[in-house]
Design a protein around this motif. Structure first.
Motif, PDB file in Angstrom:
ATOM      1  N   ASP A   1     -72.259  40.173-146.590  1.00 35.91           N
ATOM      2  CA  ASP A   1     -73.136  39.017-146.481  1.00 35.91           C
ATOM      3  C   ASP A   1     -74.455  39.458-145.832  1.00 35.91           C
ATOM      4  OD1 ASP A   1     -74.358  36.563-146.004  1.00 35.91           O
ATOM      5  OD2 ASP A   1     -72.602  35.662-145.118  1.00 35.91           O
ATOM      6  N   GLN A   2     -75.551  39.294-146.518  1.00 37.04           N
ATOM      7  CA  GLN A   2     -76.867  39.744-146.042  1.00 37.04           C
ATOM      8  C   GLN A   2     -77.429  38.890-144.909  1.00 37.04           C
ATOM      9  OE1 GLN A   2     -78.453  42.449-146.911  1.00 37.04           O
ATOM     10  NE2 GLN A   2     -77.072  43.103-148.523  1.00 37.04           N
ATOM     11  N   THR A   3     -76.894  37.689-144.690  1.00 41.64           N
ATOM     12  CA  THR A   3     -77.441  36.802-143.661  1.00 41.64           C
ATOM     13  C   THR A   3     -76.895  37.102-142.268  1.00 41.64           C
ATOM     14  OG1 THR A   3     -75.742  35.145-144.057  1.00 41.64           O
ATOM     15  CG2 THR A   3     -77.781  34.932-145.313  1.00 41.64           C
ATOM     16  N   LYS A   4     -75.815  37.854-142.175  1.00 41.97           N
ATOM     17  CA  LYS A   4     -75.234  38.182-140.872  1.00 41.97           C
ATOM     18  C   LYS A   4     -75.953  39.392-140.285  1.00 41.97           C
ATOM     19  CE  LYS A   4     -70.685  36.347-141.807  1.00 41.97           C
ATOM     20  NZ  LYS A   4     -69.267  36.652-141.886  1.00 41.97           N
ATOM     21  N   ARG A   5     -76.320  39.293-139.009  1.00 41.66           N
ATOM     22  CA  ARG A   5     -77.011  40.381-138.333  1.00 41.66           C
ATOM     23  C   ARG A   5     -76.308  40.724-137.037  1.00 41.66           C
ATOM     24  NH1 ARG A   5     -83.480  39.647-139.138  1.00 41.66           N
ATOM     25  NH2 ARG A   5     -83.391  39.652-141.398  1.00 41.66           N
ATOM     26  N   GLY A   6     -76.417  41.977-136.654  1.00 45.23           N
ATOM     27  CA  GLY A   6     -75.815  42.429-135.418  1.00 45.23           C
ATOM     28  C   GLY A   6     -75.497  43.902-135.505  1.00 45.23           C
ATOM     29  N   LEU A   7     -74.842  44.403-134.497  1.00 42.37           N
ATOM     30  CA  LEU A   7     -74.404  45.791-134.484  1.00 42.37           C
ATOM     31  C   LEU A   7     -72.908  45.840-134.768  1.00 42.37           C
ATOM     32  CD1 LEU A   7     -76.267  47.173-131.348  1.00 42.37           C
ATOM     33  CD2 LEU A   7     -76.895  47.425-133.740  1.00 42.37           C
ATOM     34  N   LYS A   8     -72.488  46.889-135.446  1.00 34.99           N
ATOM     35  CA  LYS A   8     -71.065  47.076-135.718  1.00 34.99           C
ATOM     36  C   LYS A   8     -70.399  47.477-134.410  1.00 34.99           C
ATOM     37  CE  LYS A   8     -67.747  49.821-138.277  1.00 34.99           C
ATOM     38  NZ  LYS A   8     -67.548  50.964-139.173  1.00 34.99           N
ATOM     39  N   GLY A   9     -69.461  46.681-133.944  1.00 35.51           N
ATOM     40  CA  GLY A   9     -68.732  46.964-132.714  1.00 35.51           C
ATOM     41  C   GLY A   9     -67.342  47.475-133.025  1.00 35.51           C
ATOM     42  N   GLU A  10     -67.027  48.634-132.479  1.00 34.30           N
ATOM     43  CA  GLU A  10     -65.701  49.204-132.626  1.00 34.30           C
ATOM     44  C   GLU A  10     -65.102  49.321-131.226  1.00 34.30           C
ATOM     45  OE1 GLU A  10     -65.673  52.475-135.926  1.00 34.30           O
ATOM     46  OE2 GLU A  10     -67.561  52.580-134.804  1.00 34.30           O
ATOM     47  N   TYR A  11     -63.908  48.817-131.049  1.00 31.15           N
ATOM     48  CA  TYR A  11     -63.258  48.797-129.747  1.00 31.15           C
ATOM     49  C   TYR A  11     -61.947  49.568-129.848  1.00 31.15           C
ATOM     50  CZ  TYR A  11     -66.720  45.239-128.907  1.00 31.15           C
ATOM     51  OH  TYR A  11     -67.902  44.575-128.786  1.00 31.15           O
TER      52      TYR A  11
ATOM     53  N   LEU B   1     -58.797  49.280-132.374  1.00 29.55           N
ATOM     54  CA  LEU B   1     -58.058  48.025-132.473  1.00 29.55           C
ATOM     55  C   LEU B   1     -58.904  46.883-133.019  1.00 29.55           C
ATOM     56  CD1 LEU B   1     -56.025  48.072-129.138  1.00 29.55           C
ATOM     57  CD2 LEU B   1     -55.277  48.742-131.403  1.00 29.55           C
ATOM     58  N   ILE B   2     -60.208  46.927-132.765  1.00 28.23           N
ATOM     59  CA  ILE B   2     -61.093  45.850-133.223  1.00 28.23           C
ATOM     60  C   ILE B   2     -62.297  46.479-133.919  1.00 28.23           C
ATOM     61  CG2 ILE B   2     -62.580  43.930-132.534  1.00 28.23           C
ATOM     62  CD1 ILE B   2     -60.793  43.497-130.121  1.00 28.23           C
ATOM     63  N   ASP B   3     -62.666  45.899-135.045  1.00 26.96           N
ATOM     64  CA  ASP B   3     -63.845  46.315-135.805  1.00 26.96           C
ATOM     65  C   ASP B   3     -64.551  45.023-136.211  1.00 26.96           C
ATOM     66  OD1 ASP B   3     -65.684  47.592-137.380  1.00 26.96           O
ATOM     67  OD2 ASP B   3     -64.230  48.472-138.751  1.00 26.96           O
ATOM     68  N   ARG B   4     -65.718  44.756-135.622  1.00 26.31           N
ATOM     69  CA  ARG B   4     -66.368  43.470-135.879  1.00 26.31           C
ATOM     70  C   ARG B   4     -67.883  43.608-135.824  1.00 26.31           C
ATOM     71  NH1 ARG B   4     -64.725  40.879-130.036  1.00 26.31           N
ATOM     72  NH2 ARG B   4     -66.424  41.817-128.847  1.00 26.31           N
ATOM     73  N   LEU B   5     -68.581  42.577-136.215  1.00 27.86           N
ATOM     74  CA  LEU B   5     -70.032  42.515-136.108  1.00 27.86           C
ATOM     75  C   LEU B   5     -70.374  41.739-134.843  1.00 27.86           C
ATOM     76  CD1 LEU B   5     -72.725  43.139-137.566  1.00 27.86           C
ATOM     77  CD2 LEU B   5     -72.581  40.837-138.518  1.00 27.86           C
ATOM     78  N   ASP B   6     -71.079  42.382-133.919  1.00 30.74           N
ATOM     79  CA  ASP B   6     -71.496  41.718-132.684  1.00 30.74           C
ATOM     80  C   ASP B   6     -72.963  41.316-132.830  1.00 30.74           C
ATOM     81  OD1 ASP B   6     -69.083  41.918-131.266  1.00 30.74           O
ATOM     82  OD2 ASP B   6     -69.529  43.952-130.621  1.00 30.74           O
ATOM     83  N   PRO B   7     -73.253  40.018-132.954  1.00 26.80           N
ATOM     84  CA  PRO B   7     -74.632  39.579-133.120  1.00 26.80           C
ATOM     85  C   PRO B   7     -75.507  39.886-131.904  1.00 26.80           C
ATOM     86  CG  PRO B   7     -73.105  37.717-133.305  1.00 26.80           C
ATOM     87  CD  PRO B   7     -72.308  38.925-132.983  1.00 26.80           C
ATOM     88  N   GLU B   8     -74.866  40.016-130.740  1.00 29.02           N
ATOM     89  CA  GLU B   8     -75.580  40.320-129.504  1.00 29.02           C
ATOM     90  C   GLU B   8     -74.693  41.224-128.661  1.00 29.02           C
ATOM     91  OE1 GLU B   8     -76.521  37.426-125.982  1.00 29.02           O
ATOM     92  OE2 GLU B   8     -77.899  37.017-127.627  1.00 29.02           O
ATOM     93  N   VAL B   9     -75.240  42.293-128.143  1.00 25.40           N
ATOM     94  CA  VAL B   9     -74.467  43.202-127.292  1.00 25.40           C
ATOM     95  C   VAL B   9     -74.842  42.892-125.850  1.00 25.40           C
ATOM     96  CG1 VAL B   9     -73.912  45.605-126.755  1.00 25.40           C
ATOM     97  CG2 VAL B   9     -74.375  44.929-129.109  1.00 25.40           C
ATOM     98  N   GLN B  10     -74.178  41.896-125.308  1.00 24.95           N
ATOM     99  CA  GLN B  10     -74.431  41.456-123.938  1.00 24.95           C
ATOM    100  C   GLN B  10     -73.097  40.993-123.367  1.00 24.95           C
ATOM    101  OE1 GLN B  10     -77.696  38.743-123.475  1.00 24.95           O
ATOM    102  NE2 GLN B  10     -77.114  38.207-121.424  1.00 24.95           N
ATOM    103  N   PHE B  11     -72.353  41.958-122.832  1.00 24.02           N
ATOM    104  CA  PHE B  11     -71.010  41.686-122.341  1.00 24.02           C
ATOM    105  C   PHE B  11     -70.919  42.008-120.861  1.00 24.02           C
ATOM    106  CE2 PHE B  11     -70.549  43.073-126.774  1.00 24.02           C
ATOM    107  CZ  PHE B  11     -69.977  41.939-127.305  1.00 24.02           C
ATOM    108  N   ASP B  12     -69.995  41.354-120.190  1.00 22.48           N
ATOM    109  CA  ASP B  12     -69.681  41.654-118.808  1.00 22.48           C
ATOM    110  C   ASP B  12     -68.160  41.756-118.735  1.00 22.48           C
ATOM    111  OD1 ASP B  12     -69.448  41.944-116.122  1.00 22.48           O
ATOM    112  OD2 ASP B  12     -70.493  40.101-115.597  1.00 22.48           O
ATOM    113  N   PHE B  13     -67.633  42.965-118.967  1.00 19.40           N
ATOM    114  CA  PHE B  13     -66.189  43.142-119.034  1.00 19.40           C
ATOM    115  C   PHE B  13     -65.529  43.134-117.657  1.00 19.40           C
ATOM    116  CE2 PHE B  13     -67.388  45.294-123.114  1.00 19.40           C
ATOM    117  CZ  PHE B  13     -66.806  44.361-123.944  1.00 19.40           C
ATOM    118  N   LYS B  14     -66.239  43.501-116.618  1.00 17.51           N
ATOM    119  CA  LYS B  14     -65.695  43.576-115.254  1.00 17.51           C
ATOM    120  C   LYS B  14     -64.239  44.023-115.260  1.00 17.51           C
ATOM    121  CE  LYS B  14     -68.932  40.577-113.142  1.00 17.51           C
ATOM    122  NZ  LYS B  14     -69.801  40.784-112.207  1.00 17.51           N
ATOM    123  N   THR B  15     -63.299  43.124-115.074  1.00 11.95           N
ATOM    124  CA  THR B  15     -61.884  43.515-115.035  1.00 11.95           C
ATOM    125  C   THR B  15     -61.144  43.105-116.303  1.00 11.95           C
ATOM    126  OG1 THR B  15     -61.291  41.466-113.913  1.00 11.95           O
ATOM    127  CG2 THR B  15     -61.784  43.380-112.520  1.00 11.95           C
TER     128      THR B  15
END
Length: 75
Positions: A1-11, A21-35
């Motif tokens: 789909d050409q309308t989806k934007r983001g970075l490919k996130g692999e976890y 375990l996870i392969d997804r499109l992250d529209p924004e890379v702004q996470f706070d994983f802490k614990t």
């Protein structure tokens, strides 16, 4: 789909980019994983790794700063 934007996130389950375990499109890379890990199931909070690939489209020409804060490691 050409309308989806983001970075490919692999976890990955461990720090060495072993079992993905996870392969997804992250529209924004702004996470706070802490614990917490990227998902509750199958992840240990201090034993996972993530990789983002793709391109960034800047709204205008100029200098930009990318900031990464981590208690572990970043490369």
């Amino acid at each position: 789909d050409q309308t989806k934007r983001g970075l490919k996130g692999e976890y990955f389950k461990n720090r060495g980019f072993g079992q993905r375990l996870i392969d997804r499109l992250d529209p924004e890379v702004q996470f706070d994983f802490k614990t917490a890990a990227p998902a509750e199931k199958d992840f240990e909070p201090s034993e996972f790794s993530a990789r983002w690939t793709g391109s960034i489209l800047a709204p205008e020409t100029g200098e930009y700063t990318f900031i990464v804060k981590s208690n572990q490691s970043v490369r």
